[in-house]
Structures are given as structure tokens and as C-alpha cells.
Design a protein around this motif. Sequence first.
Motif, PDB file in Angstrom:
ATOM      1  N   ASP A  78       0.872  -1.259  -0.139  1.00  0.00           N
ATOM      2  CA  ASP A  78      -0.073   0.035  -0.158  1.00  0.00           C
ATOM      3  C   ASP A  78       0.702   0.789  -0.425  1.00  0.00           C
ATOM      4  N   ALA A  79       0.985   1.604  -1.336  1.00  0.00           N
ATOM      5  CA  ALA A  79       2.229   2.926  -1.039  1.00  0.00           C
ATOM      6  C   ALA A  79       1.645   3.899  -0.632  1.00  0.00           C
ATOM      7  N   ASN A  80       1.867   4.194   0.308  1.00  0.00           N
ATOM      8  CA  ASN A  80       1.641   5.940   0.181  1.00  0.00           C
ATOM      9  C   ASN A  80       2.595   6.734   0.072  1.00  0.00           C
ATOM     10  N   ALA A  81       3.589   6.384  -0.133  1.00  0.00           N
ATOM     11  CA  ALA A  81       4.896   7.947   0.108  1.00  0.00           C
ATOM     12  C   ALA A  81       5.820   7.012  -0.954  1.00  0.00           C
ATOM     13  N   VAL A  82       6.838   7.791  -1.130  1.00  0.00           N
ATOM     14  CA  VAL A  82       7.739   7.502  -2.131  1.00  0.00           C
ATOM     15  C   VAL A  82       9.037   8.596  -2.038  1.00  0.00           C
ATOM     16  N   PHE A  83       9.788   8.686  -1.096  1.00  0.00           N
ATOM     17  CA  PHE A  83      11.343   9.000  -1.649  1.00  0.00           C
ATOM     18  C   PHE A  83      12.305   8.364  -2.035  1.00  0.00           C
ATOM     19  N   VAL A  84      13.086   9.198  -3.028  1.00  0.00           N
ATOM     20  CA  VAL A  84      14.585   8.730  -3.307  1.00  0.00           C
ATOM     21  C   VAL A  84      15.511  10.022  -3.079  1.00  0.00           C
ATOM     22  N   GLU A  85      16.233   8.897  -3.881  1.00  0.00           N
ATOM     23  CA  GLU A  85      17.421   9.311  -3.951  1.00  0.00           C
ATOM     24  C   GLU A  85      18.724   8.608  -4.702  1.00  0.00           C
ATOM     25  N   THR A  86      19.722   9.213  -4.400  1.00  0.00           N
ATOM     26  CA  THR A  86      21.008   8.343  -5.606  1.00  0.00           C
ATOM     27  C   THR A  86      21.998   8.325  -4.400  1.00  0.00           C
TER      28      THR A  86
ATOM     29  N   ARG B  35      20.334   4.132  -7.568  1.00  0.00           N
ATOM     30  CA  ARG B  35      19.703   5.501  -6.987  1.00  0.00           C
ATOM     31  C   ARG B  35      18.733   4.417  -6.059  1.00  0.00           C
ATOM     32  N   ARG B  36      18.046   4.907  -4.856  1.00  0.00           N
ATOM     33  CA  ARG B  36      16.921   4.070  -4.169  1.00  0.00           C
ATOM     34  C   ARG B  36      16.080   4.785  -4.902  1.00  0.00           C
ATOM     35  N   ALA B  37      14.801   4.284  -4.064  1.00  0.00           N
ATOM     36  CA  ALA B  37      13.020   4.558  -3.874  1.00  0.00           C
ATOM     37  C   ALA B  37      12.826   3.720  -2.401  1.00  0.00           C
ATOM     38  N   TYR B  38      12.698   5.393  -1.312  1.00  0.00           N
ATOM     39  CA  TYR B  38      12.035   4.162  -0.371  1.00  0.00           C
ATOM     40  C   TYR B  38      10.498   4.749  -0.506  1.00  0.00           C
ATOM     41  N   VAL B  39       9.587   3.700  -0.112  1.00  0.00           N
ATOM     42  CA  VAL B  39       8.384   3.484   0.062  1.00  0.00           C
ATOM     43  C   VAL B  39       7.619   3.061   1.520  1.00  0.00           C
ATOM     44  N   ALA B  40       7.047   4.400   1.488  1.00  0.00           N
ATOM     45  CA  ALA B  40       6.361   3.938   2.940  1.00  0.00           C
ATOM     46  C   ALA B  40       4.845   2.857   2.918  1.00  0.00           C
TER      47      ALA B  40
END
Length: 393
Positions: A168-176, A184-189
Motif C-alpha cells: 500500500d504505497a503511501n509515499a515515496v522518497f528517492v535519492e541517488t 538510485r534508491r526509492a524508499y516506500v512508506a
Amino acid sequence: MRQLRRATAIVAGLAVLIGMVGGASGQTLDKVGEWTYGPAASEAVARDPERNLLFLGHGGDILFVDVSDIENPSVSARMTTPGNVRGFFYEAPYLYAADGLDGGLRIIDVADVNAPSEVGFTLTLGSALDVEVMEEVAYIADGPGGMYMVDVSAPAAPLELGFFETTDANAVFVETRTDPVLQRRAYVADGNGGLRIIDVTDPANAAILGTFDTSGSAMDVAVEGDVAYIADGAAGLRILNIADLAAIVEVGFQTQIGNALNFHVAGSDIYIAGGTAGLSIVDAATLMDPVLMATADTEGTALEAALGGYYAYVANGEGGLAIYDVSDPTHPVLTSRYPGPRYANDIAATGDIACLTDGTPLLHILDVTDPASPAPFGAVDLGDEGRAVACNG
């Protein structure tokens, strides 16, 4: 909202809290101001840093509001979307809108704010709740639909690059990251799925790097270095050490903050919208023992919080708007309350201006030069219920 997302902390309904965190544990904040100007249901906000513009998510509409004459703001244009705008990402000249159920991702050219035009879109299978764009790739948190990665280098023809199934992807934060290798990573709440860390270097072959099953329901995420902060719903704030992705460890937590819906990270201080528990300020300088520095009963439902200078503005549901002076974080002081009807849902602040939607057809513009006495500059007739707001003064 997180520090890397927005310079202003916003809490649904609007209460403004001012103060800096540091000092005695569990200090109670004094409310210094509140604006209860009408009900609101704002959900998305973005601003143009170069122009005096607001991008307002307004249910199924996006409004483009000119506030160059703050006393007489005007709607430059209005655009209807097929869904319900839930989130924005702005990178001139394009506004990217996460358009909820049925709307997917909409890409709007706002170079001419008097005549914005949708140049492209892509549909998703879930409900687009959040979007971030990095180097011409859009990352969409799509609720039960997972996370989509879309090439937006040709905005008129967005191309799906990849998809990753989540709970249930509520939010995403992306960084390299560049150490030890370029990645590159995506962090998914991910709601009940906790935190998911995904290698999206090659979107077509996205791969899980690490997971952590949090105690509650992950609603928001921010990352600084090897530390991940999770707004974990009823389980409060969770702090994770992600240095070893194969063995992510929870190093600290704070549960005396209500239902953590989102947050703003400012150095070691974290401002948390805690629903009916109001606004909480946590000092996380010691990750293993984050200290609740102060709380504020916002007299409503704190949905989002915004920071501006030494002031905290709380969009506070039925509690309206309250402004707190947080120059002394151990003793925030209620600066003012703006009288009016009841339910403020979204607020954006920039400089000495605060913009509030309240569920009525009006977008309210306030002068907060003197936080002890906020004054109305003007209002814009939106023609329908306000849903989200962003501003640039």
C-alpha cells in the motif's frame, strides 16, 4: 511533510505552532494562535519559487492562482482532472500531479500560467497518492497499485519504465547514492508493509534491497544518510539504521505522539502531525532515545504541519488555524488565532503570507507579518471546495 519536500510544515486543519526543540522532556506547548476559518479538505500543494503563484489541488481541479497582488489574488486558470489531486511535484516548467483513483499521473505545462495545458498523462492501476521526479523519471506511490516508474523526458509521451509491487504505497522518497557504487534508491512508506527499499537504478529491473516490517502502518518516510524516519501511524515515529540493508535495525522510537501521519525533519528536530494528538516536536539528536520535547493540543486533527522561520503553522482539521512561536522550542507560545468557521485542511506559508483552503469555495490569503495578529489580505473564489494549496510570496 518532510524537510526535503517542503520548507513549510502543514497540519490538516490549521494550527500554527512556533518554537525550537530542545530542553525538558515532554514540555507542553502553549497555543499562540489559531485560524478557524471554515472547513477544508486540501490534499496537495506546490509553489513556484520564482513567480508569485499557487498551485492548488482542489478535488478534481487544479487552480493556478496569481498572488502578485496579495490583496487581490486571482485565479489565472483552472484545469479539471479525471481523478482527485493527492500530491504535486513541481519542476519548471512542468507540474506533475498524482491524481488519485482513476487519474494516474498528469503532466501540466505551466510556462504560461494564464494558459496551462496538460501535455501528457499515464494511468495507473491503483490510486496515485504521491510523486517525485528525479532526472526525468517520475516515481509514483500508487497505493495498493504499488510503485510506478515513468520516463517523463518527453512529457507528451510518458513511458512506463517499470513497476514494483508493494502492499500500500503511501509515499515515496528517492535519492541517488555514490558510495560504494552509483545507485538510485526509492524508499516506500508501504502501509502495513512497512518500509521497502528498492534499487531503481534500472527501472525495468527494479529489485528489493531491504525491507523492515514496522510496528504500525507506514504513512511517510524521509532518509538522511543511513537513517530512515518513518511516520508509522498509531505506532508513532520509528527510526531505523539502514547502513546494512540485509539487517535493517530499529534504533529508536517515540510513541507519545498520537497517530503519526506525516512529518517535517529539520536537523535533529522532527515536527510530527499526530492526528487528534496534535503537533509533537521530537529531538532525535540521540537516535536511540528520541525525546518528546513538546506537544501542542491543536484542538482538532493535525493532518499536516508547516514551518516558517520561528513559527509553526498547523492545518488542523476542525481546529482551523493556530500559529505558535517556537523560538523557544521548550515552550512554544500561541501567537494568534484567526476567528471564523471551523475546518481548515491545508495550508502553505511563504515569507509573511499564509494561504489556507477551508472546504468552502474560497482560498484565504493571510498576512502573518505579525503572527500575533494575522490579517486577511484577500480571498479567491474557487467555485468549489478547496482541496490543496501551495504558495510563493
